[in-house]
Design a protein around this motif. Sequence first.
Motif, PDB file in Angstrom:
ATOM      1  N   MET A 207       0.827  -1.189   0.091  1.00  0.00           N
ATOM      2  CA  MET A 207       0.001  -0.043   0.049  1.00  0.00           C
ATOM      3  C   MET A 207       0.731   1.328   0.040  1.00  0.00           C
ATOM      4  O   MET A 207       0.627   2.417  -0.762  1.00  0.00           O
ATOM      5  N   TYR A 208       1.868   1.167   0.912  1.00  0.00           N
ATOM      6  CA  TYR A 208       2.799   2.336   0.805  1.00  0.00           C
ATOM      7  C   TYR A 208       3.707   2.622  -0.473  1.00  0.00           C
ATOM      8  O   TYR A 208       3.805   3.587  -0.767  1.00  0.00           O
ATOM      9  N   GLN A 209       3.922   1.424  -1.160  1.00  0.00           N
ATOM     10  CA  GLN A 209       4.390   1.530  -2.471  1.00  0.00           C
ATOM     11  C   GLN A 209       3.671   2.244  -3.570  1.00  0.00           C
ATOM     12  O   GLN A 209       4.089   3.210  -4.147  1.00  0.00           O
ATOM     13  N   GLU A 210       2.480   1.996  -3.465  1.00  0.00           N
ATOM     14  CA  GLU A 210       1.492   2.601  -4.264  1.00  0.00           C
ATOM     15  C   GLU A 210       1.136   4.048  -4.012  1.00  0.00           C
ATOM     16  O   GLU A 210       1.047   4.882  -4.687  1.00  0.00           O
ATOM     17  N   LEU A 211       1.223   4.173  -2.659  1.00  0.00           N
ATOM     18  CA  LEU A 211       1.054   5.727  -2.233  1.00  0.00           C
ATOM     19  C   LEU A 211       2.063   6.493  -2.913  1.00  0.00           C
ATOM     20  O   LEU A 211       2.168   7.686  -3.208  1.00  0.00           O
ATOM     21  N   ARG A 212       3.411   6.068  -2.834  1.00  0.00           N
ATOM     22  CA  ARG A 212       4.665   6.612  -2.962  1.00  0.00           C
ATOM     23  C   ARG A 212       4.533   6.997  -4.483  1.00  0.00           C
ATOM     24  O   ARG A 212       5.183   7.927  -5.100  1.00  0.00           O
ATOM     25  N   ARG A 213       3.957   5.943  -5.262  1.00  0.00           N
ATOM     26  CA  ARG A 213       4.003   6.130  -6.590  1.00  0.00           C
ATOM     27  C   ARG A 213       2.974   7.290  -6.980  1.00  0.00           C
ATOM     28  O   ARG A 213       3.118   7.974  -8.078  1.00  0.00           O
ATOM     29  N   ALA A 214       1.965   7.414  -6.173  1.00  0.00           N
ATOM     30  CA  ALA A 214       0.968   8.489  -6.572  1.00  0.00           C
ATOM     31  C   ALA A 214       1.363   9.766  -5.911  1.00  0.00           C
ATOM     32  O   ALA A 214       0.929  10.896  -6.705  1.00  0.00           O
ATOM     33  N   LEU A 215       1.939   9.893  -4.718  1.00  0.00           N
ATOM     34  CA  LEU A 215       1.962  11.044  -4.128  1.00  0.00           C
ATOM     35  C   LEU A 215       3.445  11.544  -4.164  1.00  0.00           C
ATOM     36  O   LEU A 215       3.815  12.699  -3.214  1.00  0.00           O
TER      37      LEU A 215
ATOM     38  N   THR B 155       4.991   9.288   3.276  1.00  0.00           N
ATOM     39  CA  THR B 155       5.648   7.849   2.688  1.00  0.00           C
ATOM     40  C   THR B 155       7.149   7.789   2.834  1.00  0.00           C
ATOM     41  O   THR B 155       7.566   6.730   2.733  1.00  0.00           O
ATOM     42  N   SER B 156       7.752   8.742   3.249  1.00  0.00           N
ATOM     43  CA  SER B 156       9.417   8.509   3.347  1.00  0.00           C
ATOM     44  C   SER B 156       9.648   8.036   4.634  1.00  0.00           C
ATOM     45  O   SER B 156       8.663   7.908   5.590  1.00  0.00           O
ATOM     46  N   GLU B 157      10.874   7.532   4.863  1.00  0.00           N
ATOM     47  CA  GLU B 157      11.343   6.948   6.150  1.00  0.00           C
ATOM     48  C   GLU B 157      12.726   7.217   6.273  1.00  0.00           C
ATOM     49  O   GLU B 157      13.429   8.052   5.417  1.00  0.00           O
ATOM     50  N   GLY B 158      13.224   6.971   7.305  1.00  0.00           N
ATOM     51  CA  GLY B 158      14.703   6.851   7.458  1.00  0.00           C
ATOM     52  C   GLY B 158      15.395   8.370   7.615  1.00  0.00           C
ATOM     53  O   GLY B 158      14.364   9.109   8.158  1.00  0.00           O
ATOM     54  N   GLU B 159      16.571   8.550   6.814  1.00  0.00           N
ATOM     55  CA  GLU B 159      17.187   9.884   7.028  1.00  0.00           C
ATOM     56  C   GLU B 159      16.342  10.880   6.415  1.00  0.00           C
ATOM     57  O   GLU B 159      16.219  12.048   6.905  1.00  0.00           O
ATOM     58  N   ARG B 160      15.765  10.452   5.388  1.00  0.00           N
ATOM     59  CA  ARG B 160      14.974  11.367   4.374  1.00  0.00           C
ATOM     60  C   ARG B 160      13.852  11.917   5.429  1.00  0.00           C
ATOM     61  O   ARG B 160      13.476  13.088   5.238  1.00  0.00           O
ATOM     62  N   TRP B 161      13.012  10.882   5.885  1.00  0.00           N
ATOM     63  CA  TRP B 161      11.783  11.540   6.722  1.00  0.00           C
ATOM     64  C   TRP B 161      12.395  12.368   7.975  1.00  0.00           C
ATOM     65  O   TRP B 161      11.688  13.326   8.057  1.00  0.00           O
TER      66      TRP B 161
END
Length: 444
Positions: free
Chosen positions: A75-83, A89-95
Amino acid sequence: MPTPRVAGHPVIGSALTLRRDPLGTLTAAERVGPVVRIDVGPPGWRQVLHGVFHPDGVERVLVADPHRLTKQSPMYQELRRALGDGLFTSEGERWKRQRRVLAPALTRRRVLGSYAPMAVTEMTRVADRWAAAADAGETVGARDDMVDFTVRFIGRVLVGADVEFALPVVRSTVPALNRSIMRRGLAAHRLPFAVPTPTNRRMAAAVEENERLVAELVRRRRAAAEGDDLVGLLLRTGELDDAEVADQVMTFLFAGHETTATTLAIALHRLAVDPVLQEALRAEVDAVAGDRPPTAADLPGLVGTDHVVREVLRLWPSAPSTARVAPVEDEVLGHRIPAGATVLLSPYATQRSARWWPEPQRFDPGRFADPLPGGHRWAWFPFGAGAHACVGMHLALMEAVLGLATLLQRVEWTTEETSVATDVGIVLRPAGPVPLAVRRRRRE
């Protein structure tokens, strides 16, 4: 301990029931136990979900160690594709970097000082339209009017300007994305996005249209004078590149507007079917604000209005479920979670559980007079929990409470519809227009 398995088809498990009735499937799974296994699809293509419905499990997954599990679920992979790869949707150091940059723009002080007047201004426009509709003997559609309100409001928060030109794009793309993301996210076997299935084509067209809209919003903002809006603040920091700024705009514009629009539309319906409650809230607004427009300073006095919003979010949480992935073998409440398994949490199921909420299907805003509604800190978590909780929570609650207060001052409304059918996707939204009969407020 052994994890109970949700009964399903011997070959495809719960694939069809999740597709046909995802909310009913989740609430039925919650009754099986606090942690359950849900099989989706046939062996070889099977997606195994581990539903965690107990508030202690919510705390374990989202609060105690929020970075232990990842946002790599389908689900998050599809959200990342759309948004895009924004804060949601980001995580880790980027988040962490994005959260650090965005947090100053969404402090409680800024929300109440800079953004609250925008919410009242935009809802006053709605009240004016509703008053005109009342004079003409016309009904109004709460769903679409609340979408217009929240898009205009979040547009002012983002770029400090009227974004009316964005409304047709938002109205056309959000329903398509809502369904497509859910369908692909729950699929036992996802075809590559490049395969031109009807779902993939609709999703690709919506994403492309949204990207053009966001690029235009950022372009217009760069060309404008310096202001106190969110995008202006992000551009001045220089810490996010253009793609990251665009991802934040995409996230706030499309995820931020639809969730609050749903909350407001359903709240308006609940007040329409309960005129006694509607009048009680109107009396509360009168006592706090009198004849002047409500302000952020009035929020502490709008207790009943706040409780209505929170009870709507209990029964109809805008994001009915969320998921994480266990990168290594883990354990939740004594149940083994295999490496690579998807952990599914559902505000919808937990917040309708009879384990925590007496008469859970009954709409009762008075529940939130309790210092610990549901009897557990995480029996209510419509905005998520822990470090990754929605950064816009204070913004959304302020917007909904002041928006309702503004309408209560100006108009009254009724309906002949006893319930609101919902369209279930990545967010919950009314399936129909939510028609209301309106009239100008009668003053004694």
